[in-house]
Design a protein around this motif. Structure first.
Motif, PDB file in Angstrom:
ATOM      1  N   VAL A   1       0.838  -1.227  -0.125  1.00 27.61           N
ATOM      2  CA  VAL A   1      -0.048  -0.050  -0.060  1.00 27.61           C
ATOM      3  C   VAL A   1       0.757   1.232  -0.148  1.00 27.61           C
ATOM      4  O   VAL A   1       1.854   1.371   0.594  1.00 27.61           O
ATOM      5  CB  VAL A   1      -1.070  -0.060   1.263  1.00 27.61           C
ATOM      6  CG1 VAL A   1      -1.711   1.091   1.141  1.00 27.61           C
ATOM      7  CG2 VAL A   1      -1.907  -1.085   1.425  1.00 27.61           C
ATOM      8  N   VAL A   2       0.682   2.124  -0.995  1.00 28.51           N
ATOM      9  CA  VAL A   2       1.418   3.282  -0.881  1.00 28.51           C
ATOM     10  C   VAL A   2       0.846   4.529  -0.313  1.00 28.51           C
ATOM     11  O   VAL A   2      -0.330   4.838  -0.428  1.00 28.51           O
ATOM     12  CB  VAL A   2       1.896   3.776  -2.369  1.00 28.51           C
ATOM     13  CG1 VAL A   2       2.589   2.722  -3.039  1.00 28.51           C
ATOM     14  CG2 VAL A   2       0.567   3.778  -3.313  1.00 28.51           C
TER      15      VAL A   2
ATOM     16  N   THR B   1      -8.491   5.951   3.321  1.00 28.55           N
ATOM     17  CA  THR B   1      -7.628   6.351   4.157  1.00 28.55           C
ATOM     18  C   THR B   1      -7.163   5.421   5.266  1.00 28.55           C
ATOM     19  O   THR B   1      -6.359   5.611   6.039  1.00 28.55           O
ATOM     20  CB  THR B   1      -8.468   7.588   5.153  1.00 28.55           C
ATOM     21  OG1 THR B   1      -9.645   7.062   5.542  1.00 28.55           O
ATOM     22  CG2 THR B   1      -8.628   8.850   4.264  1.00 28.55           C
ATOM     23  N   ASP B   2      -7.693   4.292   5.121  1.00 27.92           N
ATOM     24  CA  ASP B   2      -7.640   3.226   6.146  1.00 27.92           C
ATOM     25  C   ASP B   2      -6.566   2.301   5.669  1.00 27.92           C
ATOM     26  O   ASP B   2      -6.999   1.454   4.723  1.00 27.92           O
ATOM     27  CB  ASP B   2      -8.666   2.649   6.509  1.00 27.92           C
ATOM     28  CG  ASP B   2      -8.741   1.304   7.472  1.00 27.92           C
ATOM     29  OD1 ASP B   2      -7.456   1.029   7.869  1.00 27.92           O
ATOM     30  OD2 ASP B   2      -9.639   0.665   7.657  1.00 27.92           O
ATOM     31  N   ALA B   3      -5.512   2.225   5.901  1.00 29.35           N
ATOM     32  CA  ALA B   3      -4.274   1.542   5.536  1.00 29.35           C
ATOM     33  C   ALA B   3      -4.759  -0.085   5.621  1.00 29.35           C
ATOM     34  O   ALA B   3      -4.011  -0.892   4.907  1.00 29.35           O
ATOM     35  CB  ALA B   3      -3.121   1.501   6.087  1.00 29.35           C
ATOM     36  N   ASN B   4      -5.724  -0.513   6.485  1.00 31.90           N
ATOM     37  CA  ASN B   4      -6.069  -1.685   6.562  1.00 31.90           C
ATOM     38  C   ASN B   4      -7.416  -2.343   5.929  1.00 31.90           C
ATOM     39  O   ASN B   4      -7.804  -3.306   6.181  1.00 31.90           O
ATOM     40  CB  ASN B   4      -6.112  -2.189   7.933  1.00 31.90           C
ATOM     41  CG  ASN B   4      -4.872  -1.920   8.774  1.00 31.90           C
ATOM     42  OD1 ASN B   4      -3.975  -2.410   8.171  1.00 31.90           O
ATOM     43  ND2 ASN B   4      -4.871  -1.404   9.897  1.00 31.90           N
ATOM     44  N   ALA B   5      -7.454  -1.231   5.140  1.00 31.73           N
ATOM     45  CA  ALA B   5      -9.008  -1.619   4.249  1.00 31.73           C
ATOM     46  C   ALA B   5      -8.963  -2.864   3.491  1.00 31.73           C
ATOM     47  O   ALA B   5      -7.838  -3.135   2.819  1.00 31.73           O
ATOM     48  CB  ALA B   5      -9.322  -0.424   3.585  1.00 31.73           C
ATOM     49  N   ARG B   6      -9.963  -3.675   3.478  1.00 28.51           N
ATOM     50  CA  ARG B   6      -9.981  -4.817   2.492  1.00 28.51           C
ATOM     51  C   ARG B   6      -9.715  -4.685   1.272  1.00 28.51           C
ATOM     52  O   ARG B   6      -9.156  -5.732   0.536  1.00 28.51           O
ATOM     53  CB  ARG B   6     -11.255  -5.576   2.883  1.00 28.51           C
ATOM     54  CG  ARG B   6     -11.486  -6.429   4.211  1.00 28.51           C
ATOM     55  CD  ARG B   6     -12.570  -7.594   4.381  1.00 28.51           C
ATOM     56  NE  ARG B   6     -12.896  -7.739   5.558  1.00 28.51           N
ATOM     57  CZ  ARG B   6     -13.762  -7.078   6.303  1.00 28.51           C
ATOM     58  NH1 ARG B   6     -14.329  -6.048   5.929  1.00 28.51           N
ATOM     59  NH2 ARG B   6     -13.739  -7.385   7.702  1.00 28.51           N
TER      60      ARG B   6
ATOM     61  N   TYR C   1      -3.378  -1.359  -7.392  1.00 31.40           N
ATOM     62  CA  TYR C   1      -2.508  -0.085  -7.252  1.00 31.40           C
ATOM     63  C   TYR C   1      -3.223   0.361  -5.938  1.00 31.40           C
ATOM     64  O   TYR C   1      -4.082   1.438  -5.866  1.00 31.40           O
ATOM     65  CB  TYR C   1      -2.760   0.886  -8.242  1.00 31.40           C
ATOM     66  CG  TYR C   1      -2.072   0.492  -9.508  1.00 31.40           C
ATOM     67  CD1 TYR C   1      -0.799   0.275  -9.755  1.00 31.40           C
ATOM     68  CD2 TYR C   1      -3.209  -0.064 -10.620  1.00 31.40           C
ATOM     69  CE1 TYR C   1      -0.227  -0.195 -10.978  1.00 31.40           C
ATOM     70  CE2 TYR C   1      -2.654  -0.606 -11.730  1.00 31.40           C
ATOM     71  CZ  TYR C   1      -1.505  -0.659 -12.026  1.00 31.40           C
ATOM     72  OH  TYR C   1      -0.795  -1.390 -12.907  1.00 31.40           O
ATOM     73  N   PRO C   2      -2.828  -0.067  -4.571  1.00 36.52           N
ATOM     74  CA  PRO C   2      -3.646   0.570  -3.236  1.00 36.52           C
ATOM     75  C   PRO C   2      -2.993   1.812  -2.793  1.00 36.52           C
ATOM     76  O   PRO C   2      -1.644   2.020  -2.726  1.00 36.52           O
ATOM     77  CB  PRO C   2      -3.155  -0.702  -2.352  1.00 36.52           C
ATOM     78  CG  PRO C   2      -2.207  -1.438  -3.161  1.00 36.52           C
ATOM     79  CD  PRO C   2      -1.984  -1.117  -4.642  1.00 36.52           C
ATOM     80  N   VAL C   3      -3.727   2.776  -2.854  1.00 29.31           N
ATOM     81  CA  VAL C   3      -3.279   4.176  -2.435  1.00 29.31           C
ATOM     82  C   VAL C   3      -3.765   4.378  -1.055  1.00 29.31           C
ATOM     83  O   VAL C   3      -5.096   4.641  -1.127  1.00 29.31           O
ATOM     84  CB  VAL C   3      -3.481   5.145  -3.567  1.00 29.31           C
ATOM     85  CG1 VAL C   3      -3.068   6.699  -3.158  1.00 29.31           C
ATOM     86  CG2 VAL C   3      -2.796   4.684  -4.886  1.00 29.31           C
ATOM     87  N   CYS C   4      -3.173   4.877  -0.110  1.00 23.98           N
ATOM     88  CA  CYS C   4      -3.710   5.247   1.017  1.00 23.98           C
ATOM     89  C   CYS C   4      -3.736   6.744   1.511  1.00 23.98           C
ATOM     90  O   CYS C   4      -2.667   7.414   1.321  1.00 23.98           O
ATOM     91  CB  CYS C   4      -2.812   4.732   2.369  1.00 23.98           C
ATOM     92  SG  CYS C   4      -3.382   4.955   4.039  1.00 23.98           S
ATOM     93  N   ALA C   5      -4.829   7.300   1.046  1.00 22.99           N
ATOM     94  CA  ALA C   5      -4.976   8.633   0.755  1.00 22.99           C
ATOM     95  C   ALA C   5      -6.363   9.262   1.052  1.00 22.99           C
ATOM     96  O   ALA C   5      -7.111   7.993   1.200  1.00 22.99           O
ATOM     97  CB  ALA C   5      -4.261   9.231  -0.433  1.00 22.99           C
TER      98      ALA C   5
END
Lengths: 265, 337
Positions: free
Chosen positions: A240-241, B298-303, B310-314
């Protein structure tokens, strides 16, 4: 005219835990609400009541606390509410659930119309209404967007099918499963809310049924069994970026690359 | 039902939704699935079609590996009572062990009636089907309300009814393996006093999210209904459409037609940008085959990050306006050039 409305209490979130043994949803401890789609069914009934003076009887199957569904229904204008309650009914599939509802509705009497919501938010199958109609030997329609009383025995309805909208006439008694977008539920009235608190609630248990054989209800009356439950398959875990907005936008724009080119042309 | 009784039911019957001489693609896909299952059970594949212009339906079926096609000609379009009667007669005659029905508006209206008519089990919206050692059908779908999958069986009753949403299983090529027998019959609707269709108005499938190359998906992370405008704008700039998770449909912010997931649509666009979608099992059941999944949460642990390419934590409220601005800028630069 008498209208039966089926309503269900569901967990407020659709992410409850499972019992690992039975595959049944653990409802204990979850905040419970009225299935939002069923409020539309009640709304459709209330509209018919305004036109015809119909009596509205609400049926809900669930634990004691599902009484809250009936209080909500009273606050919106339902005339009578019944709680179908008993440990015999736990673990029902589509077949057993619809059979229980049929037994309960028939124990109260004859209805010219049965109204259901499109689906529940926990079961999510949209299959119980059609099954109930078949148990009751009634015609039924799903995805109903309009109901008009033609005369005492017929309704004019519209409903959706794949890429078409259909208008039809149906004879009562019938079952209709309605679309929420077409019957936006009214707010409960304060006056009815207060009077509804003291209003009696009908209690229906297996003893009230024509068929009192416990084998035909709940888990034992269900044709399907959960064989096993397992976590969903995951794709290869990607890193996760975490990026600030400029860099995140850069990243996404790069990924979208060719797609943006085409979109712009 | 005893074992001996169960043994009398054999073969896989696929219900085909027919309208004006066309078969809904859900039925064609299920012929493929039935064929795959039949090679395990060594039983035959049958199909059942009801409607008008069965001549054309027969042509459309030619070449698929079907043992026998039961085609019932009636000028009356689908109504649950009437089509149930015909389908039930066919099932009573054929005694199939498995009946597969497309999870369309028609299929999901018909399936429960048939299941009750035969006092048997129905598993709705299966995401996978397979055959158990004892020959029974294993029906897999997200478990009710949980973030787990369930394998469901119908041990003691027949037939085993299952519905499958369009786009979930794959069709097969026509392979001319079978010399299909066609049994054609014309039937008269005796229910017109109870149900009469007055008119049928075609509706343009304008918001069909299943045909898009790009989807921007709104989830629970969207704070108010008005904010959907920005997601729609982004989708428009990318030449696609906005879709939504179930949460927003339940809130009444988006339409059922825009919903992705088990109880909504199955989609497989080239690109998907999910915005504030947590990624429930039922959501993922409807988008698993998407080629490029960009997930913003915004949740880095989201399923959702478990399936995203392309997972974007934002925060979507930061990113989406930024993307819109850049795309607009790109557009005006091209216009100026």
């Amino acid at each position: 005219m008498r209208i039966a409305v089926c309503m269900k209490q569901v967990p407020a979130t659709s992410e409850g835990d499972m019992d690992k043994e039975t595959g049944m949803l653990k409802r204990a401890g979850l905040e419970a609400i009225v299935n939002t789609y069923d409020l539309a069914a009640l709304e459709a009934a209330l509209c018919l009541k305004e036109q015809t003076g119909a009596q509205i009887h609400v049926f809900t199957m669930g634990p004691e606390k599902a009484e809250a569904v009936l209080r909500t229904a009273y606050a919106m204008g339902a005339d009578m509410g019944y709680l179908i309650c008993g440990k015999e009914f736990a673990g029902s599939d589509v077949l057993a659930t619809s059979y229980t509802l049929m037994q309960a509705i028939e124990s109260v009497g004859r209805f010219e119309m049965i109204l259901c919501g499109r689906q529940t938010t926990d079961g999510d199958t949209a299959q119980v209404s059609g099954a109930l109609a078949r148990w009751m030997n009634m015609p039924h329609f799903n995805w109903v967007k309009r109901i008009e009383l033609k005369d005492n025995e017929r309704f004019k309805i519209s409903y959706c099918m794949e890429q078409r909208e259909v208008e039809a006439e149906v004879q009562s008694p019938c079952l209709l499963s309605v679309e929420r977008e077409a019957f936006i539920p009214r707010m409960p009235s304060l006056k009815l809310k207060i009077s509804g608190k003291k209003k009696p609630i009908g209690r229906i248990s297996i003893e009230d049924f024509k068929n009192t054989d416990v084998k035909d209800y709940g888990l034992s009356g269900s044709a399907t069994k959960v064989k096993r439950i397992f976590p969903p398959k995951r794709t290869e875990k990607k890193e996760v970026v975490s990026l600030d907005k400029k860099m995140a936008a850069d990243y996404i724009m790069t990924v979208l690359g060719s797609c943006i080119q085409e979109g712009l042309q | 039902m005893r074992e001996k009784e169960i043994a009398k039911w054999s073969g896989i019957l696929v219900y085909l939704e027919c309208y004006k001489g066309h078969i809904h693609k859900a039925g064609i896909e299920l012929i493929g699935e039935a064929y795959r299952l039949s090679r395990q059970t060594r039983e035959e594949v049958y199909v059942l079609g009801i409607g008008e212009d069965m001549e054309r339906i027969q042509e459309e079926l030619t070449g698929y590996p079907i043992e026998c096609a039961y085609l019932y000609e009636t000028e009356d379009e689908y109504t649950p009572l009437w089509y149930e009667e015909i389908a039930a007669e066919c099932i009573r005659r054929l005694k199939p062990a498995i009946v597969l029905i497309g999870g369309t508006l028609e299929g999901r209206s018909l399936a429960p009636r048939l299941a009750v008519a035969f006092r048997t089990g129905l598993t709705a919206d299966c995401t996978a089907l397979s055959i158990a050692e004892d020959g029974g059908l294993i029906q897999t779908r997200p478990a009710f309300g949980g973030n787990v999958m369930a394998s469901i069986v119908t041990p003691e009753r027949r037939p085993q009814f299952a519905t499958v949403r369009p786009g979930v299983v794959e069709a097969i090529e026509k392979n001319n393996l079978k010399d299909t027998a066609y049994i054609r019959k014309t039937v008269q609707n005796k229910n017109i006093d109870i149900i009469r269709v007055l008119k049928s108005i075609p509706v343009e499938a304008q918001e069909d999210i299943t045909k898009q190359k790009v989807l921007v998906v709104a989830g629970r992370g969207v704070k108010k209904k008005e904010d959907l405008a920005m997601l729609r704008e982004l989708a428009g700039l990318l030449g696609g459409k906005m879709a939504s998770s179930r949460a927003l449909v339940e809130k009444g912010w988006t339409k059922a037609a825009e919903q992705i997931g088990l109880s909504g649509n199955t989609v497989s666009p080239e690109y998907m940008i999910t915005c504030g979608v947590s990624g429930t099992v039922q959501f993922m059941a409807g988008m698993r085959n998407t080629k490029n999944i960009i997930a913003i949460n915004t949740d880095a642990n989201a399923r959702i990050f478990d399936v995203a390419h392309y997972p974007v934590c934002a925060d979507l409220y930061d990113i989406v306006p930024e993307l819109i601005q850049r795309l607009k800028k790109g557009r005006s630069e091209i216009a100026e050039a």
